[in-house]
Scaffold this active site. Sequence first.
Site, PDB file in Angstrom:
ATOM      1  N   ASP A 230      49.912  -8.616  21.636  1.00 30.10           N
ATOM      2  CA  ASP A 230      50.599  -8.660  20.331  1.00 30.10           C
ATOM      3  C   ASP A 230      51.177 -10.010  19.875  1.00 30.10           C
ATOM      4  OD1 ASP A 230      50.469  -6.062  21.279  1.00 30.10           O
ATOM      5  OD2 ASP A 230      52.566  -5.620  20.966  1.00 30.10           O
TER       6      ASP A 230
ATOM      7  N   GLN B 126      52.536 -11.862  23.241  1.00 30.60           N
ATOM      8  CA  GLN B 126      52.584 -11.232  24.556  1.00 30.60           C
ATOM      9  C   GLN B 126      51.569 -11.943  25.445  1.00 30.60           C
ATOM     10  OE1 GLN B 126      54.533  -7.858  25.490  1.00 30.60           O
ATOM     11  NE2 GLN B 126      55.588  -9.515  24.441  1.00 30.60           N
TER      12      GLN B 126
ATOM     13  N   ARG C  82      60.987   0.510  21.565  1.00 32.41           N
ATOM     14  CA  ARG C  82      60.668  -0.905  21.747  1.00 32.41           C
ATOM     15  C   ARG C  82      60.220  -1.593  20.463  1.00 32.41           C
ATOM     16  NH1 ARG C  82      56.909   1.998  24.902  1.00 32.41           N
ATOM     17  NH2 ARG C  82      54.846   2.254  23.956  1.00 32.41           N
TER      18      ARG C  82
HETATM   19  C1  FRU Z   1      51.700  -2.934  21.718  1.00 25.81           C
HETATM   20  C2  FRU Z   1      52.584  -2.932  22.952  1.00 25.81           C
HETATM   21  C3  FRU Z   1      54.043  -2.926  22.562  1.00 25.81           C
HETATM   22  C4  FRU Z   1      54.701  -3.505  23.772  1.00 25.81           C
HETATM   23  C5  FRU Z   1      53.698  -4.548  24.201  1.00 25.81           C
HETATM   24  C6  FRU Z   1      53.631  -4.775  25.668  1.00 25.81           C
HETATM   25  O1  FRU Z   1      50.429  -3.426  21.940  1.00 25.81           O
HETATM   26  O2  FRU Z   1      52.250  -1.833  23.773  1.00 25.81           O
HETATM   27  O3  FRU Z   1      54.546  -1.667  22.191  1.00 25.81           O
HETATM   28  O4  FRU Z   1      55.950  -4.078  23.479  1.00 25.81           O
HETATM   29  O5  FRU Z   1      52.441  -4.118  23.725  1.00 25.81           O
HETATM   30  O6  FRU Z   1      52.796  -5.847  25.983  1.00 25.81           O
END
Ligand code: FRU
Length: 484
Positions: A39, A55, A164
Amino acid sequence: MEKEIQVAEASIQEMEPRVQAHKWYPRFHVAPRAYWMNDPNGFSYFNGEYHLFYQHHPFSPEWGPMHWGHVVSRDLVHWEHLPVALAPSTEDDADGCFSGSAIEVNGKLVAMYTGNVWTGPDHDTDLKQVQMIAESSDGIHFTKRVEPVINEAPEGDIHPYHFRDPKVWEHNGTYYCVLGSRTKDHQGQVLLYRSDDLLNWAFMAVAAKKEGNGGFMWECPDLFHLGEHDVLVMSPQGVKPEGEKFHNLHQAVYVLGELEYGTGTFTHGDFHMLDAGFDFYAPQTLEDPEGRRVMIGWMDMWESEMPTQAHGFCGAMTIPRVLVPDGDRLLVQPLPELAELRREAVSYENQPVTAKQTFDSVNGTCLELRVEVNIKNADAFRVNFRSGSEEKTVLRWDKKDAAVTLDRTKSGAGVSGTRTVKVNTESDILKFRLFLDQSSAEIFINDGEAVMTARIYPEETSDGIEFEAEGEAVIERLEKWELH
Ligand code: FRU
């Protein structure tokens, strides 16, 4: 966190030279220097620059303990890599700094993100998620507040662990944030909070949820005002296919509505897909200084084949896309400034197409292609790209379905299948605008009426582009640019 960041940087720097020369490594899309990306996070404008975090797992090309990778840009077109911004380092984010957002406050860039801890072996049930803050004066080095700012999910029909991905904004001097959530019996929903200082947060309401086919969890919500409406963008997991819609494992959608700031409820219409292709998830938006709403998404999909993993990297961002209100819909258009990437150009006009046809210099692996075709006397029109002796990716319009289909049955390693979207051709003109980048295709149809995004993994020698029609189509205008 300094030590954790140093270790991550050393890991990336060691791998980086091997990765970036690969035939599938993107040339103009944001991709990790090495290893894993998902993300977009903290997409924001700070001190004259656009910041985009993501991420990131800096130790392997698979998802793992999440860090925040970081790129910066002055124009949303050319990006520069910066050191890892956040790494797991506290009791509450020991197993991951999950997704979140960033906002400028009094000359500081403040990131709000989810701290994740596994409490047992099952990642679906054995987890604790809290919301955390980290601040930076220079936009590069962040200091965490050690204590979470939201420690547990609120009371009510709200799942205690799965909450989250805070997205923060400011409205009339108050901060608000939406959080992805689910009910106790696994129905997706979005929570709304308010705060005067970003540190003390009060839960307001379940802002939105959907009866029926709404999925089991809503990830990565983003709420903003655009044109006549408030818009909620989010990524529901587990929506079931309906006709030609919702065929990916998870979706990225928007709903239009009105947010009642007094009560925190958001009254809204039905899901619209933000992308009708294969690989688009967890988008995040910002409002740029000109007031445009710019969106970037993760150009991949969970649990799909990712053939680049074998080469030490995985994941990319889409190009920035501008959301434009259009009645009860949004148009999704490529950021106009991407024209700065254009190099060698070729163009053709008024070319009738019946059988298979190619045009001199209209080929390549990293390019922009614009086609405006009159389909009044055609039953079908096709563009085959990344075409070679064994391979091709097919973009096909069919009159009988009034639809465009993207077919990656022969797109190379790992991928397969088709996606279809209904399109409007009342004007007899069909417009395709393609952005190709080594292992990706982003296709904008009719000025943003629909977008289809796909990762594809062909041989580098599969660089042909062919046009085909059933009946007679007339390409009124064809333009192609190499992109660098
Ligand atoms: C979405 C997700 C989010 C989480 C992140 C973890 O793709 O699952 O909800 O914060 O990726 O990497």
